[in-house]
Motif scaffolding. Structure first.
Motif, PDB file in Angstrom:
ATOM      1  N   GLY A 194       0.807  -1.226   0.000  1.00 29.76           N
ATOM      2  CA  GLY A 194       0.000   0.000   0.000  1.00 29.76           C
ATOM      3  C   GLY A 194       0.832   1.265   0.000  1.00 29.76           C
ATOM      4  N   PRO A 251      -8.328   7.600   2.283  1.00 27.49           N
ATOM      5  CA  PRO A 251      -7.553   6.378   2.028  1.00 27.49           C
ATOM      6  C   PRO A 251      -6.400   6.584   1.060  1.00 27.49           C
ATOM      7  CG  PRO A 251      -9.560   6.344   0.746  1.00 27.49           C
ATOM      8  CD  PRO A 251      -9.605   7.620   1.560  1.00 27.49           C
ATOM      9  N   ALA A 256      -1.446   5.856   4.156  1.00 28.84           N
ATOM     10  CA  ALA A 256      -1.256   4.420   4.348  1.00 28.84           C
ATOM     11  C   ALA A 256       0.212   4.093   4.583  1.00 28.84           C
ATOM     12  CB  ALA A 256      -1.793   3.654   3.135  1.00 28.84           C
ATOM     13  N   GLU A 260       1.822   2.386   7.927  1.00 28.24           N
ATOM     14  CA  GLU A 260       2.540   1.126   7.803  1.00 28.24           C
ATOM     15  C   GLU A 260       3.919   1.205   8.449  1.00 28.24           C
ATOM     16  OE1 GLU A 260       3.361  -2.292   4.462  1.00 28.24           O
ATOM     17  OE2 GLU A 260       3.322  -0.193   3.846  1.00 28.24           O
ATOM     18  N   MET A 272      -0.243  -4.991   5.974  1.00 31.47           N
ATOM     19  CA  MET A 272      -1.375  -4.090   5.805  1.00 31.47           C
ATOM     20  C   MET A 272      -1.836  -4.169   4.360  1.00 31.47           C
ATOM     21  SD  MET A 272      -1.822  -0.147   7.080  1.00 31.47           S
ATOM     22  CE  MET A 272      -1.326   0.744   5.631  1.00 31.47           C
ATOM     23  N   GLU A 273      -3.093  -4.539   4.182  1.00 33.41           N
ATOM     24  CA  GLU A 273      -3.647  -4.707   2.848  1.00 33.41           C
ATOM     25  C   GLU A 273      -4.810  -3.750   2.647  1.00 33.41           C
ATOM     26  OE1 GLU A 273      -4.806  -8.733   2.467  1.00 33.41           O
ATOM     27  OE2 GLU A 273      -2.768  -9.544   2.690  1.00 33.41           O
ATOM     28  N   ARG A 274      -5.075  -3.418   1.388  1.00 35.09           N
ATOM     29  CA  ARG A 274      -6.199  -2.565   1.048  1.00 35.09           C
ATOM     30  C   ARG A 274      -7.391  -3.416   0.647  1.00 35.09           C
ATOM     31  NH1 ARG A 274      -4.401   2.722  -2.363  1.00 35.09           N
ATOM     32  NH2 ARG A 274      -2.975   3.595  -0.852  1.00 35.09           N
ATOM     33  N   TRP A 279      -8.356  -0.457   5.262  1.00 34.56           N
ATOM     34  CA  TRP A 279      -7.068  -1.112   5.394  1.00 34.56           C
ATOM     35  C   TRP A 279      -7.211  -2.244   6.404  1.00 34.56           C
ATOM     36  CZ3 TRP A 279      -4.907   4.337   6.655  1.00 34.56           C
ATOM     37  CH2 TRP A 279      -4.841   5.092   5.472  1.00 34.56           C
TER      38      TRP A 279
END
Length: 313
Positions: A194, A251, A256, A260, A272-274, A279
């Motif tokens: 991200g 976002p 992000a 992170e 950490m994923e979208r 998130w």
């Protein structure tokens, strides 16, 4: 300051003849284009290598060296020469060398100016980008060189439409941002984390800062990562699993990336994923409270889980 509105006793903003940009009638000694090209293409270690600074650090060091060398310049020839020489001397990695080359190319287009308006600045951004992207294969969307080129194109489009200095800067920054966000689309590693190219994001911050200065707006604020660094846990400290979703108010990729970094520093393992506008954070840490605090500071939390992590403590 490169855009000080009293440079050489003249005001920025009106009338310039683009035909004199290639003129060489500059007082005093100056670096030749061959010298600048040699400096910007000289072998340097890659940013982020084991022995070199990261891209953000080298961008900051290079720009600081440029500004220090240009301090006190009263005329554009001295200003442009100082920015270029100072940047080339300070650069430590390929990222710094690219920024220094860009400043050198832009300086060639500005050194004979008595004032700067939209057309002149657009041509300067184009000259800077051309100085460092001539050998670029264009295979790295969202990279520093790609963003430099996109920003120059955006500035030229605005200039062709008759835009003023601020509008040209804003158009350059917006076009650069569009290109920056292509990085995660083309690079799976950036997409998974991200994040975006740090050097390219730093270059856009410079453009944003210039636009804010010229327009009189507040300068962009750095991310607020002023928490006390966590103490190193003692051996045998309990390890916790922290998982949850964050719905941020914005976002964007920069926010992000900031989050992170914080969670990574607080955790032994983190991801950490979208997912749409959310998130998803999954971390293993000995500091669960600090991780949850960082998450809550980034947006609204949901589906939170905090518990002992499996395995020995």
């Amino acid at each position: 300051d490169p855009l000080d509105q009293t440079v050489d006793g003249r005001s920025l903003g009106l009338g310039v003849d683009p035909d004199d940009i290639e003129s060489d009638d500059v007082e005093g000694p100056k670096r030749s284009e061959d010298d600048a090209d040699a400096d910007s293409t000289a072998p340097r270690q890659a940013a982020g290598s084991d022995s070199g600074p990261g891209p953000g650090t080298d961008m900051a060091v290079t720009l600081s060296g440029a500004c220090d060398a240009a301090t006190g310049a009263a005329h554009f020839p001295d200003l442009c020469r100082g920015l270029s020489d100072g940047a080339h001397a300070a650069a430590r990695t390929d990222v710094g060398a690219q920024l220094a080359g860009f400043l050198g190319g832009a300086g060639d287009a500005l050194r004979n100016a008595d004032r700067v308006e939209g057309t002149r600045l657009a041509l300067a951004l184009e000259a800077g980008a051309e100085r460092v992207t001539e050998g670029d294969d264009g295979a790295h969307p969202g990279s520093l060189l790609a963003v430099m080129s996109a920003a120059a194109d955006g500035a030229l489009d605005a200039s062709d439409a008759g835009s003023d200095l601020v509008e040209v800067l804003v158009s350059a920054a917006e076009a650069g941002l569009v290109e920056l966000e292509q990085g995660p689309v083309a690079d799976a590693k950036l997409s998974e984390s991200g994040t975006v190219d740090g050097a390219a994001a730093g270059f856009l911050l410079v453009l944003d800062s210039l636009a804010a200065f010229v327009s009189g707006d507040p300068l962009p604020e750095p991310p607020r990562l002023d928490r006390e660094p966590p103490t190193t846990p003692s051996a045998g400290a309990a390890r916790f699993s922290v998982r949850g979703r964050i719905t941020p108010p914005d976002p964007g990729v920069e926010l992000a990336a900031d989050l992170e970094v914080v969670i990574h520093e607080l955790s032994e393992r983190s991801s950490m994923e979208r997912a749409g506008g959310q998130w998803i954070v999954d971390a293993t840490t000995t500091l669960p409270g600090a991780v949850v605090e960082a998450m809550s500071g980034a947006g609204r939390l949901s589906e939170m889980h905090v518990g002992l992590a499996p395995g020995p403590t």
